[in-house]
Enzyme design. Structure first.
Site, PDB file in Angstrom:
ATOM      1  N   TYR A 125     -27.357  16.633 -29.915  1.00 30.13           N
ATOM      2  CA  TYR A 125     -28.206  15.457 -30.094  1.00 30.13           C
ATOM      3  C   TYR A 125     -29.293  15.720 -31.140  1.00 30.13           C
ATOM      4  CZ  TYR A 125     -31.836  11.995 -29.209  1.00 30.13           C
ATOM      5  OH  TYR A 125     -32.780  11.005 -29.365  1.00 30.13           O
TER       6      TYR A 125
ATOM      7  N   GLY B  94     -31.688   8.138 -30.114  1.00 31.56           N
ATOM      8  CA  GLY B  94     -31.882   6.917 -29.338  1.00 31.56           C
ATOM      9  C   GLY B  94     -30.558   6.234 -29.047  1.00 31.56           C
TER      10      GLY B  94
ATOM     11  N   HIS C  13     -39.277   6.786 -38.906  1.00 27.12           N
ATOM     12  CA  HIS C  13     -40.207   6.882 -37.781  1.00 27.12           C
ATOM     13  C   HIS C  13     -41.672   6.878 -38.213  1.00 27.12           C
ATOM     14  CE1 HIS C  13     -36.626   7.623 -35.518  1.00 27.12           C
ATOM     15  NE2 HIS C  13     -37.299   7.842 -34.405  1.00 27.12           N
TER      16      HIS C  13
END
Length: 511
Positions: free
Chosen positions: A53, A60, A83
């Site tokens: 991940y 997300g 972000h």
């Protein structure tokens, strides 16, 4: 002497050393070994095609999207660009420095997977005084402080802005002037920089220290008011509080009596009432309850400061990758909410003592509103208005933020801590407390100037210290300069320094 990160636990005081006083930082050699070992494991897994991940997947809602080998490198850059989505004025430099130190400590455990150059560059930024420009608002405090920490990570790309030697510059220019190479971001580096509640933790650490000092000021102000109102001191007998057992109350009662040592109220030379109002006689229980909560909050924050707040977490010794939610801000956002509420509560108590100083029906013979020219002059009447306004704002801000979750990311992130809201509102509550306590201190000194009884040695020092900042109110004058000057003296801790120089360090129930 530099603060060594990665060999011993950090304390709140360590954070303040680096964030406010700009002490230098060094990474412990054993921490650097751990970081390199972890990175080596990560690179072997990437080469072996293992899906991880945020390394070779999206994040997300896109966590199920696998990235190609070519995309892995570029993904970190786009992650940080995407972000960096905050809004508002820049966070104070001390708060950003605290956040960076917190992130360096996370990396020092060797479970984050970033290249050592990333951690070393963050350390170099602290030492050079390069502070990224970070917007105040944008974090929901759950996948970490993603938006603000991404503005920190932008600097690792040579993007974004930074403060350096009093200037606001492109980060690339700041790095060039400081002689620091821009490391860039490779696989995992970006997420390893942003995926923790580090700004909440950094801001909260400094706010906890400020809150602890607010309680000391509350005890100093209380002692001044007790002297002025000729209070019965039996409720401050340490034996009473020891029998109940709350350490904060024991500490608070002891501190107040130490400040008042030598007072006629303690020797029995002045006649007092049999029993005073709650705002006087229950001050140790109320301030003590706040002390006990701050002790709990300090434990929570120091656990967070020294824990692994990251996702995923890499375990090199087991060749394992664990995906979880150690970025979740609730363990610090919930106690921070209560820190703000506790300071607001103590401020309410301060205003109630102020009321008794100003109200001639309650002030044991003091002149109305502490003026010798009642009618022509109004004295400190309007000071209470100001204190009341500050307290109402504190009450509004004391609504918990940790219960205000708003889901995000297509409900993948369906519970968030809203800890940044907690940090921002607690900061304002503390600022208002400086004002409320300043006004009680001004009134207490004014009241004592109408008395002629023997006061405690600590109380005498407090009154003298106040008089170096605010003159006796002989006739009415604009009060806002007095309010602001006294609030600044409280903010700087001037009265604590003066009192402790006379009576020794005030005890702290969190030690």
């Amino acid at each position: 002497m530099p603060l060594t990160v990665g060999s011993t636990p950090l304390t709140l005081e360590d954070v303040e050393r680096v964030a406010r006083f700009r002490d230098s930082v060094e990474l412990a050699p054993e921490a650097l070994v751990r970081i390199r070992t972890c990175r080596r494991m990560l690179e072997e897994k990437i080469a072996g095609g293992e899906i991880m991940y945020g390394v070779n997947t999206g994040i997300g809602e896109f966590s199920e999207v696998a990235l190609t080998e070519d995309q892995v490198q570029d993904f970190q850059r786009y992650l940080i660009f995407n972000h960096s989505a905050g809004i508002g004025e820049p966070v104070a430099e001390e708060d950003v420095r605290a956040a960076i130190l917190s992130r360096v400590r996370v990396h020092s455990h060797g479970h984050s997977g970033c290249r050592p150059e990333i951690t070393e560059t963050l350390v170099a930024m602290l030492n050079a005084g390069i502070t990224p420009v970070v917007c105040e608002k944008g974090s929901v405090g759950a996948c970490g402080d993603l938006a603000p920490m991404s503005q920190v990570a932008l600097c690792l790309l040579g993007e974004g802005e930074a403060f350096y030697r009093g200037e606001r510059l492109r980060s690339s220019e700041a790095f060039e002037r400081a002689g620091i190479p821009i490391p860039g971001l490779r696989a995992r580096d970006g997420l390893a920089t942003i995926n923790g509640s580090n700004l909440i933790t950094g801001m909260g650490s400094l706010q906890l220290l400020d809150a602890e000092r607010s309680l000391a000021h509350a005890e100093i102000a209380c002692a001044l008011t007790l002297e002025a109102l000729r209070a019965n001191m039996t409720p401050f007998d340490e034996r009473l509080h020891t029998l109940r057992g709350f350490p904060g109350a024991v500490t608070s009662a002891r501190n107040i009596r130490r400040i008042m040592e030598g007072s006629a109220l303690l020797t029995g030379a002045v006649q007092t009432r049999v029993q005073d109002a709650y705002s006087l006689r229950s001050s140790p229980q109320v301030i003590g309850a706040a002390r006990d909560h701050l002790a709990h909050a300090r434990r929570q924050f120091e656990i967070e400061l020294n824990g692994v707040g990251d996702n995923p977490v890499f375990l090199p010794e087991e060749d394992t990758v664990l995906t979880g939610a150690n970025f979740q801000g609730t363990p610090v956002s919930m106690p921070l909410d209560m820190v703000g509420a506790a300071v607001a509560m103590v401020s309410v108590l301060s205003e109630r003592r102020l009321n008794r100083l100003l109200n001639p029906a309650l002030s044991a013979g003091l002149p109305a509103f502490l003026t010798k020219g009642a009618g022509m002059f109004s004295g400190l009447m309007l000071s209470q208005y100001t204190a009341g306004m500050l307290i109402v704002e504190q009450r509004i801000l004391s609504t918990p933020s940790c219960t205000q979750s708003i889901p995000a990311a297509a409900d993948q992130e369906d519970f968030v801590s809203m800890g940044m809201n907690g940090a921002l509102k607690t900061r304002q509550i503390l600022e208002n407390a400086n004002g409320v306590l300043a006004i009680e201190l001004i009134a207490g000194a004014q009241a004592l100037d109408f008395r002629n009884s023997q006061v405690g040695k600590g109380t005498k020092v407090v009154r003298n210290a106040i008089r170096t900042v605010v003159d006796f109110l002989d006739e009415d004058r604009p009060l806002f300069p007095d309010h602001n000057a006294m609030a600044e003296a409280v903010r700087k801790g001037q009265l604590i320094e003066a009192v402790e120089a006379e009576v020794g360090p005030l005890g702290a129930s969190w030690h």
